[in-house]
Enzyme design. Structure first.
Site, PDB file in Angstrom:
ATOM      1  CG  MET A  32      -2.078  -0.934   1.163  1.00 26.35           C
ATOM      2  SD  MET A  32      -3.116  -0.279  -0.296  1.00 26.35           S
ATOM      3  CE  MET A  32      -3.749   1.068   0.281  1.00 26.35           C
ATOM      4  CG  HIS A 152      -7.959  -9.786   1.744  1.00 28.17           C
ATOM      5  ND1 HIS A 152      -9.248 -10.049   2.347  1.00 28.17           N
ATOM      6  CD2 HIS A 152      -7.957  -8.433   1.640  1.00 28.17           C
ATOM      7  CE1 HIS A 152      -9.607  -8.840   2.784  1.00 28.17           C
ATOM      8  NE2 HIS A 152      -9.064  -7.816   2.100  1.00 28.17           N
ATOM      9  CE  LYS A 156      -6.776  -8.603   5.197  1.00 28.06           C
ATOM     10  NZ  LYS A 156      -6.066  -7.354   5.995  1.00 28.06           N
TER      11      LYS A 156
HETATM   12  N1  LIG Z   1      -7.514   0.855   4.920  1.00 28.44           N
HETATM   13  C1  LIG Z   1      -7.356   0.254   3.702  1.00 28.44           C
HETATM   14  O1  LIG Z   1      -8.213   0.885   2.745  1.00 28.44           O
HETATM   15  C2  LIG Z   1      -6.215  -0.656   3.333  1.00 28.44           C
HETATM   16  C3  LIG Z   1      -5.612  -1.243   4.519  1.00 28.44           C
HETATM   17  N2  LIG Z   1      -4.503  -2.238   4.354  1.00 28.44           N
HETATM   18  C4  LIG Z   1      -3.843  -2.425   5.657  1.00 28.44           C
HETATM   19  O2  LIG Z   1      -2.795  -1.732   5.582  1.00 28.44           O
HETATM   20  C5  LIG Z   1      -1.831  -2.626   6.293  1.00 28.44           C
HETATM   21  C6  LIG Z   1      -0.473  -2.743   5.363  1.00 28.44           C
HETATM   22  O3  LIG Z   1      -1.045  -3.594   4.307  1.00 28.44           O
HETATM   23  P1  LIG Z   1       0.075  -3.834   2.944  1.00 28.44           P
HETATM   24  O4  LIG Z   1       0.800  -2.741   2.279  1.00 28.44           O
HETATM   25  O5  LIG Z   1      -0.535  -4.978   2.325  1.00 28.44           O
HETATM   26  O6  LIG Z   1       1.261  -4.631   3.945  1.00 28.44           O
HETATM   27  P2  LIG Z   1       2.843  -4.663   3.468  1.00 28.44           P
HETATM   28  O7  LIG Z   1       3.445  -5.874   4.564  1.00 28.44           O
HETATM   29  O8  LIG Z   1       3.088  -4.952   2.051  1.00 28.44           O
HETATM   30  O9  LIG Z   1       3.397  -3.166   4.057  1.00 28.44           O
HETATM   31  C7  LIG Z   1       3.661  -3.004   5.217  1.00 28.44           C
HETATM   32  C8  LIG Z   1       5.048  -2.299   5.267  1.00 28.44           C
HETATM   33  O10 LIG Z   1       5.119  -1.380   6.453  1.00 28.44           O
HETATM   34  C9  LIG Z   1       6.559  -1.882   6.886  1.00 28.44           C
HETATM   35  N3  LIG Z   1       6.727  -1.430   8.544  1.00 28.44           N
HETATM   36  C10 LIG Z   1       6.630  -2.390   9.328  1.00 28.44           C
HETATM   37  N4  LIG Z   1       6.813  -1.793  10.445  1.00 28.44           N
HETATM   38  C11 LIG Z   1       6.892  -0.345  10.292  1.00 28.44           C
HETATM   39  C12 LIG Z   1       7.292   0.548  11.079  1.00 28.44           C
HETATM   40  N5  LIG Z   1       7.580   0.464  12.412  1.00 28.44           N
HETATM   41  N6  LIG Z   1       7.356   1.784  10.375  1.00 28.44           N
HETATM   42  C13 LIG Z   1       7.492   2.082   9.200  1.00 28.44           C
HETATM   43  N7  LIG Z   1       7.127   1.016   8.197  1.00 28.44           N
HETATM   44  C14 LIG Z   1       6.761  -0.043   8.861  1.00 28.44           C
HETATM   45  C15 LIG Z   1       7.074  -2.908   6.535  1.00 28.44           C
HETATM   46  O11 LIG Z   1       8.361  -3.152   6.129  1.00 28.44           O
HETATM   47  C16 LIG Z   1       6.299  -2.830   4.897  1.00 28.44           C
HETATM   48  O12 LIG Z   1       6.984  -2.457   4.122  1.00 28.44           O
HETATM   49  C17 LIG Z   1      -2.345  -3.877   6.704  1.00 28.44           C
HETATM   50  O13 LIG Z   1      -3.099  -3.676   8.058  1.00 28.44           O
HETATM   51  C18 LIG Z   1      -3.618  -4.038   5.679  1.00 28.44           C
HETATM   52  O14 LIG Z   1      -4.779  -4.902   6.064  1.00 28.44           O
HETATM   53  C19 LIG Z   1      -4.372  -2.594   3.047  1.00 28.44           C
HETATM   54  C20 LIG Z   1      -5.104  -2.362   1.931  1.00 28.44           C
HETATM   55  C21 LIG Z   1      -6.059  -1.151   2.140  1.00 28.44           C
HETATM   56  O1  LIG Z   2      -4.610  -6.451   3.721  1.00 23.49           O
HETATM   57  C1  LIG Z   2      -5.070  -5.994   2.628  1.00 23.49           C
HETATM   58  O2  LIG Z   2      -4.908  -6.209   1.559  1.00 23.49           O
HETATM   59  C2  LIG Z   2      -6.358  -5.244   2.919  1.00 23.49           C
HETATM   60  N1  LIG Z   2      -6.707  -4.946   4.239  1.00 23.49           N
HETATM   61  C3  LIG Z   2      -7.775  -3.912   4.620  1.00 23.49           C
HETATM   62  C4  LIG Z   2      -8.585  -4.765   5.567  1.00 23.49           C
HETATM   63  O3  LIG Z   2      -8.224  -5.691   6.411  1.00 23.49           O
HETATM   64  O4  LIG Z   2      -9.753  -4.843   5.711  1.00 23.49           O
HETATM   65  C5  LIG Z   2      -8.681  -3.327   3.552  1.00 23.49           C
HETATM   66  C6  LIG Z   2      -8.578  -4.240   2.181  1.00 23.49           C
HETATM   67  O5  LIG Z   2      -9.687  -5.132   2.668  1.00 23.49           O
HETATM   68  C7  LIG Z   2      -7.303  -4.568   1.938  1.00 23.49           C
END
Ligand SMILES: NC(=O)C1=CN([C@@H]2O[C@H](COP(=O)(O)OP(=O)(O)OC[C@H]3O[C@@H](n4cnc5c(N)ncnc54)[C@H](O)[C@@H]3O)[C@@H](O)[C@H]2O)C=CC1
Ligand SMILES: O=C(O)C1=N[C@H](C(=O)O)C[C@H](O)C1
Length: 266
Positions: A32, A152, A156
């Protein structure tokens, strides 16, 4: 510490336009975070001033003059990040999942001494996903049965998704308000987990499958009919309009905001 060099930036405006908003991204090299960096770099009114990754010095965002931080990191580190932002007077747009009522209450408490500061926490920034939650809330009172299925990508870290938990809670609240009894279910599980997780009486099922990004179905049933509401994010670009809206609006929304429904006028 790994690098935290910002990406390409436009030169500052000299045309009397409002100053650009300085944005820092936490989790900048994640799935993200990478998309957020691209979206901020492409927006004329935003300036990417810091990219922070795991192991980086969080003070980078404060030193770089970030006014708004966007956090897409991990459920186990996000509270520390929010605390840091509040302590340093930086607004915080949070997409990271894993928030329960206790964590939300803690963030609200941290914000109390800072009445001008905003934190927006949204489990899903996809406009379609926000609408799905609203439609599910609307329909809930008409159907005795309801279950949520989230699907997903297999990398995840959490299950069920933050979106599924929020959807189930909203649906459960609508059912309670309508005085509905528990959904009919005479099943006895022969294997634990077969009927999913129970979120306030709503069964939530999590599928992890290569090829998927982020998808959710809310299944509702009544005698002789079912209603299926489904949303699909095929690309993480789908979350960016919601993220950028929150970044642009957060200064006008002090305090804790959960979800972006209000920002969308819903
Ligand atoms: N609210 C929304 O619309 C969405 C929420 N998400 C959520 O966002 C979160 C991340 O998802 P992804 O990007 O897929 O995960 P990802 O694992 O690809 O990215 C997370 C990043 O955060 C970094 N990280 C870990 N600890 C850290 C710290 N203390 N400081 C700075 N960086 C740190 C990691 O090294 C990694 O690069 C999850 O909780 C996911 O569920 C994901 C997609 C959409
Ligand atoms: O980890 C993801 O990819 C996503 N995380 C969010 C969630 O846990 O609801 C949003 C979306 O579903 C993608």
């Amino acid at each position: 510490m790994t690098t935290s060099a910002p990406g390409e930036q436009d030169s500052p405006s000299t045309t009397g336009e409002p100053p650009r908003i300085n944005v820092g991204v936490l989790g900048a090299r994640g799935r993200m975070g990478t998309e957020v960096v691209k979206a901020v770099n492409a927006a004329d009114d935003l300036e990417l001033v810091a990219m922070v990754e795991a192991g980086d010095w969080l003070f980078n965002v404060a030193d770089a003059g970030a006014e708004v931080v966007v956090d897409f990191t991990r459920p186990d580190v996000v509270m520390d990040n929010i605390r840091f932002c509040i302590d340093n007077d930086i607004h915080c747009v949070v997409g990271t999942t894993g928030f329960d009522e206790a964590k939300l209450a803690t963030v609200a408490e941290w914000l109390q001494p800072k009445p001008d500061l905003g934190v927006i926490i949204a489990p899903n920034f996809g406009i379609g996903a926000v609408l799905l939650m609203r439609f599910a809330q609307e329909a809930a009172r008409f159907f005795p049965s309801v279950e949520v299925v989230e699907l997903h990508h297999p990398n995840k870290v959490d299950a069920p998704s933050g979106t599924a938990v929020r959807t189930a809670r909203l649906v459960a609240a609508a059912r309670r308000a309508a005085g509905l009894p528990p959904a009919p279910d005479a099943t006895t599980d022969s294997l634990p987990g077969a009927r999913g997780a129970d979120v306030e009486g709503v069964a939530v099922h999590a599928v992890r499958l290569s090829g998927l990004v982020a998808h959710q179905e809310v299944l509702m049933g009544a005698p002789g009919e079912t209603l299926t509401l489904r949303h699909d994010s095929y690309d993480r670009a789908s979350f960016m309009p919601g993220v950028l809206l929150a970044v642009r609006e957060i200064r006008r929304h002090p305090g804790l905001t959960v979800g972006i429904e209000g920002l969308l006028g819903l």
